[in-house]
Design a protein around this motif. Sequence first.
Motif, PDB file in Angstrom:
ATOM      1  N   PHE A 200       1.448  -1.097  -0.146  1.00 52.93           N
ATOM      2  CA  PHE A 200       0.180   0.186  -0.083  1.00 52.93           C
ATOM      3  C   PHE A 200       0.819   1.261  -0.163  1.00 52.93           C
ATOM      4  O   PHE A 200       1.861   1.212   1.318  1.00 52.93           O
ATOM      5  CB  PHE A 200      -1.119   0.069   1.123  1.00 52.93           C
ATOM      6  CG  PHE A 200      -1.646  -0.973   0.304  1.00 52.93           C
ATOM      7  CD1 PHE A 200      -2.068  -1.352  -0.210  1.00 52.93           C
ATOM      8  CD2 PHE A 200      -2.404  -1.953   1.763  1.00 52.93           C
ATOM      9  CE1 PHE A 200      -3.447  -2.280  -0.180  1.00 52.93           C
ATOM     10  CE2 PHE A 200      -3.096  -2.929   1.976  1.00 52.93           C
ATOM     11  CZ  PHE A 200      -3.638  -2.838   1.198  1.00 52.93           C
ATOM     12  N   PRO A 201       1.356   2.431  -0.630  1.00 51.60           N
ATOM     13  CA  PRO A 201       1.328   3.447  -0.475  1.00 51.60           C
ATOM     14  C   PRO A 201       0.952   3.991   0.499  1.00 51.60           C
ATOM     15  O   PRO A 201       0.155   4.329   0.816  1.00 51.60           O
ATOM     16  CB  PRO A 201       0.464   3.979  -2.084  1.00 51.60           C
ATOM     17  CG  PRO A 201      -1.376   4.004  -2.059  1.00 51.60           C
ATOM     18  CD  PRO A 201      -0.909   1.951  -1.723  1.00 51.60           C
ATOM     19  N   THR A 202       2.521   5.221   1.595  1.00 49.15           N
ATOM     20  CA  THR A 202       2.112   5.491   2.092  1.00 49.15           C
ATOM     21  C   THR A 202       0.708   6.967   2.223  1.00 49.15           C
ATOM     22  O   THR A 202       0.411   7.236   2.677  1.00 49.15           O
ATOM     23  CB  THR A 202       3.259   6.133   2.427  1.00 49.15           C
ATOM     24  OG1 THR A 202       4.166   6.965   1.044  1.00 49.15           O
ATOM     25  CG2 THR A 202       4.010   5.373   3.011  1.00 49.15           C
ATOM     26  N   ASN A 203       1.432   7.514   0.771  1.00 52.11           N
ATOM     27  CA  ASN A 203      -0.024   8.984   0.323  1.00 52.11           C
ATOM     28  C   ASN A 203      -1.367   8.476  -0.016  1.00 52.11           C
ATOM     29  O   ASN A 203      -1.738   6.636   0.095  1.00 52.11           O
ATOM     30  CB  ASN A 203       0.565   9.885  -0.719  1.00 52.11           C
ATOM     31  CG  ASN A 203       1.814   9.475  -1.262  1.00 52.11           C
ATOM     32  OD1 ASN A 203       1.506   8.057  -1.557  1.00 52.11           O
ATOM     33  ND2 ASN A 203       1.567  10.344  -2.299  1.00 52.11           N
ATOM     34  N   GLU A 204      -1.908   8.658  -0.361  1.00 55.06           N
ATOM     35  CA  GLU A 204      -3.004   8.474  -0.973  1.00 55.06           C
ATOM     36  C   GLU A 204      -2.728   7.473  -2.220  1.00 55.06           C
ATOM     37  O   GLU A 204      -2.332   7.578  -3.328  1.00 55.06           O
ATOM     38  CB  GLU A 204      -4.447   9.518  -1.419  1.00 55.06           C
ATOM     39  CG  GLU A 204      -4.335  10.177  -0.728  1.00 55.06           C
ATOM     40  CD  GLU A 204      -5.126   9.778   0.182  1.00 55.06           C
ATOM     41  OE1 GLU A 204      -5.637   9.078  -0.104  1.00 55.06           O
ATOM     42  OE2 GLU A 204      -4.948  10.763   2.006  1.00 55.06           O
ATOM     43  N   ALA A 205      -4.223   6.315  -2.176  1.00 56.97           N
ATOM     44  CA  ALA A 205      -3.494   5.515  -3.427  1.00 56.97           C
ATOM     45  C   ALA A 205      -4.201   6.059  -4.692  1.00 56.97           C
ATOM     46  O   ALA A 205      -4.992   7.197  -5.017  1.00 56.97           O
ATOM     47  CB  ALA A 205      -4.723   4.331  -2.725  1.00 56.97           C
ATOM     48  N   PRO A 206      -3.556   5.534  -6.061  1.00 56.82           N
ATOM     49  CA  PRO A 206      -4.196   5.352  -7.205  1.00 56.82           C
ATOM     50  C   PRO A 206      -5.319   6.246  -7.162  1.00 56.82           C
ATOM     51  O   PRO A 206      -6.289   4.938  -6.799  1.00 56.82           O
ATOM     52  CB  PRO A 206      -3.266   5.047  -8.168  1.00 56.82           C
ATOM     53  CG  PRO A 206      -3.035   3.565  -7.985  1.00 56.82           C
ATOM     54  CD  PRO A 206      -2.847   4.585  -6.130  1.00 56.82           C
ATOM     55  N   GLY A 207      -5.694   7.525  -8.192  1.00 54.17           N
ATOM     56  CA  GLY A 207      -7.470   7.444  -8.426  1.00 54.17           C
ATOM     57  C   GLY A 207      -7.730   8.318  -7.114  1.00 54.17           C
ATOM     58  O   GLY A 207      -9.318   8.856  -7.774  1.00 54.17           O
ATOM     59  N   PHE A 208      -7.225   8.458  -6.124  1.00 53.82           N
ATOM     60  CA  PHE A 208      -7.745   9.119  -4.780  1.00 53.82           C
ATOM     61  C   PHE A 208      -7.189  10.436  -4.542  1.00 53.82           C
ATOM     62  O   PHE A 208      -6.056   9.744  -4.716  1.00 53.82           O
ATOM     63  CB  PHE A 208      -8.072   8.890  -3.718  1.00 53.82           C
ATOM     64  CG  PHE A 208      -8.878   6.925  -3.701  1.00 53.82           C
ATOM     65  CD1 PHE A 208     -10.052   7.304  -3.824  1.00 53.82           C
ATOM     66  CD2 PHE A 208      -8.469   5.342  -4.076  1.00 53.82           C
ATOM     67  CE1 PHE A 208     -10.659   6.090  -4.415  1.00 53.82           C
ATOM     68  CE2 PHE A 208      -9.145   4.641  -4.373  1.00 53.82           C
ATOM     69  CZ  PHE A 208     -10.787   4.784  -4.181  1.00 53.82           C
ATOM     70  N   GLU A 209      -7.697  11.247  -3.648  1.00 52.46           N
ATOM     71  CA  GLU A 209      -6.949  12.747  -3.882  1.00 52.46           C
ATOM     72  C   GLU A 209      -7.141  12.922  -2.140  1.00 52.46           C
ATOM     73  O   GLU A 209      -8.220  12.247  -1.256  1.00 52.46           O
ATOM     74  CB  GLU A 209      -7.657  13.288  -4.189  1.00 52.46           C
ATOM     75  CG  GLU A 209      -7.331  13.751  -6.071  1.00 52.46           C
ATOM     76  CD  GLU A 209      -7.892  14.156  -6.829  1.00 52.46           C
ATOM     77  OE1 GLU A 209      -9.008  15.325  -6.648  1.00 52.46           O
ATOM     78  OE2 GLU A 209      -8.141  14.538  -7.791  1.00 52.46           O
ATOM     79  N   THR A 210      -6.105  13.136  -1.425  1.00 53.22           N
ATOM     80  CA  THR A 210      -6.433  13.482  -0.158  1.00 53.22           C
ATOM     81  C   THR A 210      -7.250  14.397   0.171  1.00 53.22           C
ATOM     82  O   THR A 210      -8.360  15.376  -0.751  1.00 53.22           O
ATOM     83  CB  THR A 210      -5.027  14.921  -0.087  1.00 53.22           C
ATOM     84  OG1 THR A 210      -3.304  14.134  -0.866  1.00 53.22           O
ATOM     85  CG2 THR A 210      -4.864  14.561   1.249  1.00 53.22           C
ATOM     86  N   ASP A 211      -8.043  14.102   1.140  1.00 52.76           N
ATOM     87  CA  ASP A 211      -9.506  14.541   1.944  1.00 52.76           C
ATOM     88  C   ASP A 211      -9.203  16.232   2.564  1.00 52.76           C
ATOM     89  O   ASP A 211      -8.913  15.774   3.108  1.00 52.76           O
ATOM     90  CB  ASP A 211     -10.238  13.770   2.631  1.00 52.76           C
ATOM     91  CG  ASP A 211     -11.804  13.986   2.696  1.00 52.76           C
ATOM     92  OD1 ASP A 211     -12.031  14.980   1.643  1.00 52.76           O
ATOM     93  OD2 ASP A 211     -11.852  13.114   3.274  1.00 52.76           O
TER      94      ASP A 211
END
Lengths: 89, 543
Positions: free
Chosen positions: B529-540
């Motif tokens: 799992f990526p440390t920042n957001e997963a591909p296709g998702f943006e920071t809330d």
Amino acid sequence: MHSFKADLTVIDGSRVLSTNGPNGPGKVLKENTIIASRDMVAADACAVESFTWYGRKYHPRQVKHIREAHRRKLGRMDIENLFIKTITI
Amino acid sequence: MNLRRLVQTIGLICYIGLLILTVNGSLSFVAAEFFLHLDPSIALISVLSNRVFLIGFLPAILIVLLSLWVGRFFCGYLCPMGTTLDIGDKAISLRYKKHKKLGNLKPLKYLILVALVAAALFGVSFVFVASPISLITRFYSIILFPLVSSVINKGHQTLLPIWELLDFKSVLFFQIKETRYTTQFFVFSFFILLFVLARLTPRFWCRYLCPAGAVFALFSFKPIIRRQVDSSCDDCGKCKRTCAMNAIDEEDCRQTDYAECVVCLTCRDSCPKSAIRFSGKTIHLQSAKKETLPSRRQFITAGITGASGAMISLTSIPTVFGKPGNGHVVSNSLIRPPAALPEPEFLSRCVRCAACILACPTNTLQATWLESGVTALFSPSLILRRGHCDPDCHCCAQVCPTAAIRKVTESDRIWAKTGTAVINRQKCLAWEQDSKCMVCDEVCPFGAIDFSKIPDCSVTVPKVLEEKCSGCGYCEYHCPVQSQPAITISPMNAIRINEGSYRKTGEKMGLSISRKSEKTDGYVETPSFPTNEAPGFETDEIP
């Protein structure tokens, strides 16, 4: 731009490709869920909320196209304000 | 409507009905090729050029034998070509106003037949240029069918607002699948020519050109049931003016050229004295008119023309014969339908009726133009960029009237290899542009695409496992690269055999073709799992 609204949107969530979409290969979750709605954006938003993606939960507003569709009033992504009926068969 | 018109109409409806049933393989083929089996020129030339007799040709022999009894009734009543030409005549309504006397052209049809036979003796079948049923089937399937279906679709689209207004939901989504074909314009021009010639004189084709008519004519010099004129005839000459086939003698209308007469009964119905009868009983002693056979010199010339045409076509570069390899130039685009006979046999047996082309549900089967020489003109080949060849479908073999495409068992079908996929690395998104594309692998029904990591490339790149490839063309059809696809099927290693099992032959060649299992459910990956957001998702952004 001319937009086309579906009368009914059905999303097959029997198996959910949780990682490495859209082509895979990736982790497949067996969720056995069908989402149906007269509102296509709400259906998509529900799919985002209902399952885990890359092992964590996301809100529909974190997905760009859903946010954009909501802004253009093609449908609603605030599904917490909508009535969702869950039927178990 | 007289009897003849009725029979003609029913015949044409049956013929078109059978053709429609073959479209998209909709029905289990109730003798769709039935009318093709009635054509004696197809039977004769195929038997001669292929040196093989098929049971399918029996109906043609039966019809020929029947013409000993009633003459050329097939031409007047059953032939869909004749009926279509009659309809064309009616449509342009110039019938019998004046027609040129072209009596000396009568032997031409025999000469065409002789030339075809001579070519067939050399193993080259040119029957497709002149067989009436083959020509008319081509006309209906690649000209009229797409024309009518696109007109219906266009008309339906114009009426859409009305259906919406009336809320006819089921009608709204009606659509005939639009098909496209090659060589259409040539076939179209040919038929325009036939209709124009029919303005010179009715049924020009049937009188002067048709080789099937020539075969019937040879068997109906004096049929048992034939035209006879009794003594009440007063030589008014109306019969010879109404005769569509120019079968009545110019000077003496009591004399009939039975080889030309199609028993249409028009003369009998138009006779003011009712002096004409069609019966077996000799009413009045009269000699049959001298037959219009070609002279010996014409006969020999036609034979030599046909034979030399065959020889010249055999010496042309793209003509395939003998063993492949050394010095053979084979068009790279010429991919034959699955289980087509070896090329020389295939070409000598295929009558180019286009029934397979009409039956093909994915529209991949198309008529060849000159890519492979004159002998391959109008023969079916796959244009896989247009559509894939479904490994579960073998409609083409079902409708083939001469078994130029063999019927194979279900387990043998995927082994009837049509070619092998080749990757064009310069065009491939993965090879050339470091793009994560794996469409060819996803669509391949046989798992014949292998992805591997190579140095200097950030993504995995495709390679073809040739022993697993059946040449179905899913990859070529679905390849997202525009214009020239990055993966194409070439006819390399296609299995073309006369007899025996495709599976055994394939296994001997070292192939191992099998359907890819569709089990991807069990795939378990340890996801990183990526440390920042997963591909296709943006920071809330909203807390």
